[in-house]
Design a protein around this motif. Structure first.
Motif, mmCIF file in Angstrom:
data_model
loop_
_atom_site.group_PDB
_atom_site.id
_atom_site.type_symbol
_atom_site.label_atom_id
_atom_site.label_comp_id
_atom_site.label_asym_id
_atom_site.label_seq_id
_atom_site.Cartn_x
_atom_site.Cartn_y
_atom_site.Cartn_z
ATOM 1 N N ALA A 22 105.141 87.783 -18.628
ATOM 2 C CA ALA A 22 103.950 87.900 -19.486
ATOM 3 C C ALA A 22 104.249 87.560 -20.925
ATOM 4 O O ALA A 22 103.375 87.091 -21.655
ATOM 5 N N LEU A 23 105.483 87.757 -21.376
ATOM 6 C CA LEU A 23 105.815 87.550 -22.788
ATOM 7 C C LEU A 23 105.498 86.153 -23.301
ATOM 8 O O LEU A 23 104.959 85.996 -24.393
ATOM 9 N N PRO A 24 105.826 85.082 -22.586
ATOM 10 C CA PRO A 24 105.516 83.744 -23.088
ATOM 11 C C PRO A 24 104.026 83.550 -23.324
ATOM 12 O O PRO A 24 103.625 82.833 -24.230
ATOM 13 N N GLN A 25 103.213 84.211 -22.485
ATOM 14 C CA GLN A 25 101.768 84.065 -22.654
ATOM 15 C C GLN A 25 101.328 84.669 -23.978
ATOM 16 O O GLN A 25 100.513 84.110 -24.701
ATOM 17 N N PHE A 26 101.881 85.881 -24.286
ATOM 18 C CA PHE A 26 101.518 86.517 -25.545
ATOM 19 C C PHE A 26 102.073 85.741 -26.733
ATOM 20 O O PHE A 26 101.417 85.563 -27.749
ATOM 21 N N ALA A 27 103.312 85.251 -26.581
ATOM 22 C CA ALA A 27 103.944 84.518 -27.684
ATOM 23 C C ALA A 27 103.210 83.226 -27.962
ATOM 24 O O ALA A 27 103.141 82.760 -29.097
ATOM 25 N N GLY A 28 102.634 82.629 -26.904
ATOM 26 C CA GLY A 28 101.969 81.346 -27.070
ATOM 27 C C GLY A 28 100.519 81.452 -27.511
ATOM 28 O O GLY A 28 99.878 80.445 -27.781
ATOM 29 N N ALA A 29 99.987 82.688 -27.535
ATOM 30 C CA ALA A 29 98.586 82.865 -27.923
ATOM 31 C C ALA A 29 98.442 82.591 -29.416
ATOM 32 O O ALA A 29 99.070 83.253 -30.247
ATOM 33 N N ALA A 30 97.642 81.595 -29.757
ATOM 34 C CA ALA A 30 97.490 81.206 -31.161
ATOM 35 C C ALA A 30 96.604 82.201 -31.900
ATOM 36 O O ALA A 30 95.593 82.671 -31.382
ATOM 37 N N GLU A 31 97.011 82.520 -33.127
ATOM 38 C CA GLU A 31 96.202 83.401 -33.965
ATOM 39 C C GLU A 31 94.921 82.667 -34.354
ATOM 40 O O GLU A 31 94.937 81.459 -34.599
ATOM 41 N N PRO A 32 93.789 83.362 -34.409
ATOM 42 C CA PRO A 32 92.539 82.697 -34.794
ATOM 43 C C PRO A 32 92.638 82.075 -36.188
ATOM 44 O O PRO A 32 93.360 82.576 -37.053
ATOM 45 N N LEU A 33 91.926 80.985 -36.385
ATOM 46 C CA LEU A 33 91.785 80.415 -37.723
ATOM 47 C C LEU A 33 90.691 81.205 -38.420
ATOM 48 O O LEU A 33 89.537 81.220 -37.976
ATOM 49 N N ARG A 34 91.039 81.876 -39.499
ATOM 50 C CA ARG A 34 90.078 82.731 -40.193
ATOM 51 C C ARG A 34 89.625 82.081 -41.501
ATOM 52 O O ARG A 34 90.436 81.600 -42.289
ATOM 53 N N ILE A 35 88.313 82.073 -41.691
ATOM 54 C CA ILE A 35 87.726 81.640 -42.956
ATOM 55 C C ILE A 35 86.877 82.791 -43.485
ATOM 56 O O ILE A 35 86.376 83.617 -42.710
ATOM 57 N N GLY A 36 86.743 82.860 -44.794
ATOM 58 C CA GLY A 36 86.017 83.972 -45.392
ATOM 59 C C GLY A 36 84.832 83.523 -46.214
ATOM 60 O O GLY A 36 84.857 82.455 -46.826
ATOM 61 N N VAL A 37 83.800 84.331 -46.206
ATOM 62 C CA VAL A 37 82.651 84.131 -47.092
ATOM 63 C C VAL A 37 82.649 85.313 -48.054
ATOM 64 O O VAL A 37 82.419 86.463 -47.652
ATOM 65 N N LEU A 38 82.939 85.034 -49.307
ATOM 66 C CA LEU A 38 83.049 86.079 -50.334
ATOM 67 C C LEU A 38 81.938 85.873 -51.355
ATOM 68 O O LEU A 38 81.904 84.849 -52.046
ATOM 69 N N ASN A 39 81.036 86.841 -51.452
ATOM 70 C CA ASN A 39 79.904 86.685 -52.374
ATOM 71 C C ASN A 39 79.281 88.030 -52.721
ATOM 72 O O ASN A 39 79.790 89.087 -52.334
ATOM 73 N N ASP A 40 78.194 87.984 -53.444
ATOM 74 C CA ASP A 40 77.430 89.174 -53.804
ATOM 75 C C ASP A 40 76.486 89.498 -52.646
ATOM 76 O O ASP A 40 75.609 88.702 -52.318
ATOM 77 N N GLN A 41 76.659 90.668 -52.053
ATOM 78 C CA GLN A 41 75.812 91.060 -50.933
ATOM 79 C C GLN A 41 74.980 92.300 -51.220
ATOM 80 O O GLN A 41 74.267 92.792 -50.345
ATOM 81 N N SER A 42 75.035 92.785 -52.471
ATOM 82 C CA SER A 42 74.291 94.009 -52.792
ATOM 83 C C SER A 42 73.695 94.020 -54.193
ATOM 84 O O SER A 42 72.952 94.933 -54.547
#
Length: 400
Positions: free
Chosen positions: A15-35
């Motif tokens: 099972a280890l190779p499967q976990f090691a090979g799992a790619a981390e998500p590409l994360r993008i952020g939206v940073l703004n005034d929400q309140s």
């Protein structure tokens, strides 16, 4: 017992190779005034626009799932940079978009440059983002103070508005817009006879409007945005500025401001915009989808967040990596062709040069219904509403 342990170890090893090979998500952020005062400017609906772009792109790139994070910077530079730092260092966010509020945007763009990460500003209007504070990995997508001043002031001065008074917000955006406007007015034979700056989020514009009124200037330019623009327009109507013959010019208005004001108060305002939802079939098609999700039409900021997010993802795919420098190079190479911009060009300074539109707010009789607020007077070519590279203060341009 030994046999069971051996089997368990073999199962874990497989099972280890499967976990090691799992790619981390590409994360993008939206940073703004929400309140705060700019929350209707982009806010949570900018997050919706970014997610729409991710969905239309296919939801993954380079074998990685794409995730969209969002946060409220509360219009505070320290809060915004703190969030951005955590996103970069802990959450491995590769790109931050929207960034409404020029002061926050400038700070986050500087931090992103240090980290080799991408920022794409849609909400802030300060031309400094692609001027003296430009970054190899920083981009400005929708609109800036130069476009606003050129798009509105040039035409009005030529139509006879020779004297101007500037009422601006007391921070980077307001100061930059006032400076750009003064240059345009002077260049076209007009004169700025006075200016005054108000605190961001003020509720009482009486003293400022009295100064504008007493100046006798033919045009009163509002170098502010969001709730500040709306409140100053409302109170200007109460003071009878336009009835007295002065022309009210909104340099930082967006369609949600007009919606909140109502056509009775906003009619006749002249402005420049890079996007109008009812411009053509492509803009109407996107806007119909956006309306179903948000119960409102998109403004320039939401449309820009979609366009810039999609372009970023296309650049990641073309570069074959999420490395900020490599992606930035591809972003400059690829043209921008979508419902937001036709034949847009991403320049050396990070500005996405594209056509804009001079609009006038309709009268109640001219409007056919909710959100049908603008008359497009003319198209303003990218060459007119973009700072000439020969005049750029961006070090990236100077280096060639």
């Amino acid at each position: 017992m030994k046999t069971k342990r051996l089997l368990l170890c073999m199962a874990l090893s497989a099972a280890l190779p499967q976990f090691a090979g799992a790619a981390e998500p590409l994360r993008i952020g939206v940073l703004n005034d929400q309140s705060g005062l700019y929350s209707d400017f982009g806010g949570v609906t900018s997050v919706t626009a970014a997610k729409m772009a991710v969905q239309d792109f296919g939801g993954q790139v380079l074998g990685r799932k794409i995730e969209v994070l969002s946060a409220d910077h509360q219009n505070k530079t320290d809060v915004g940079t703190s969030i951005a730092r955590k996103w970069f260092d802990v959450d491995h966010v590769e790109m931050i978009g929207d960034l409404t509020n020029s002061a926050v945007a400038l700070a986050v763009q500087g931090l992103a440059q240090e980290k080799g990460k991408i920022t794409i500003a849609s909400g802030p209007f300060s031309a400094a983002l692609t001027g003296k504070a430009c970054s190899p990995t920083g981009f400005h997508w929708a609109f800036d103070t130069y476009a606003s001043s050129v798009g509105t002031a040039t035409g009005l001065v030529k139509e006879g508005a020779k004297t101007w008074f500037i009422l601006g917000a007391d921070y980077a955006y307001g100061k930059q817009l006032a400076a750009d406007l003064t240059k345009v007015v002077d260049k076209n034979g007009g004169k700025v006879v006075g200016e005054v700056f108000h605190p961001v989020g003020t509720s009482d514009f009486a003293s400022f409007l009295l100064q504008a009124q007493s100046s006798k200037a033919q045009a009163v330019a509002l170098a502010n945005a969001g709730a500040d623009t709306s409140n100053s327009i409302k109170q200007a109507a109460e003071f009878g500025l336009t009835k007295g013959g002065q022309k009210l010019v909104a340099l930082g208005i967006v369609i949600s401001d007009v919606h909140a004001l109502g056509l009775e108060k906003a009619q006749g305002l002249v402005a420049t915009t890079p996007f109008y939802w009812n411009r053509d079939d492509a803009s109407r098609k996107f806007s119909a989808r956006f309306m179903k999700l948000t119960n409102r039409e998109p403004g320039m900021v939401q449309a820009s967040v979609y366009s810039s997010t999609l372009h970023y993802l296309q650049a990641v795919k073309a570069a074959g990596t999420t490395d900020g420098k490599a992606v930035a190079e591809k972003m400059r190479e690829l043209p921008v062709n979508d419902f937001f911009a036709h034949n847009g060009v991403v320049r050396k300074d990070g500005w996405m040069a594209h056509d804009m539109y001079l609009v006038e707010v309709k009268t109640p009789k001219e409007s056919k219904g909710p959100w049908d607020y603008y008359k497009i007077l003319r198209t303003l070519p990218a060459s007119l509403v973009s700072v000439p590279l020969s005049e750029s203060t961006c070090p990236l341009v100077k280096k060639g």
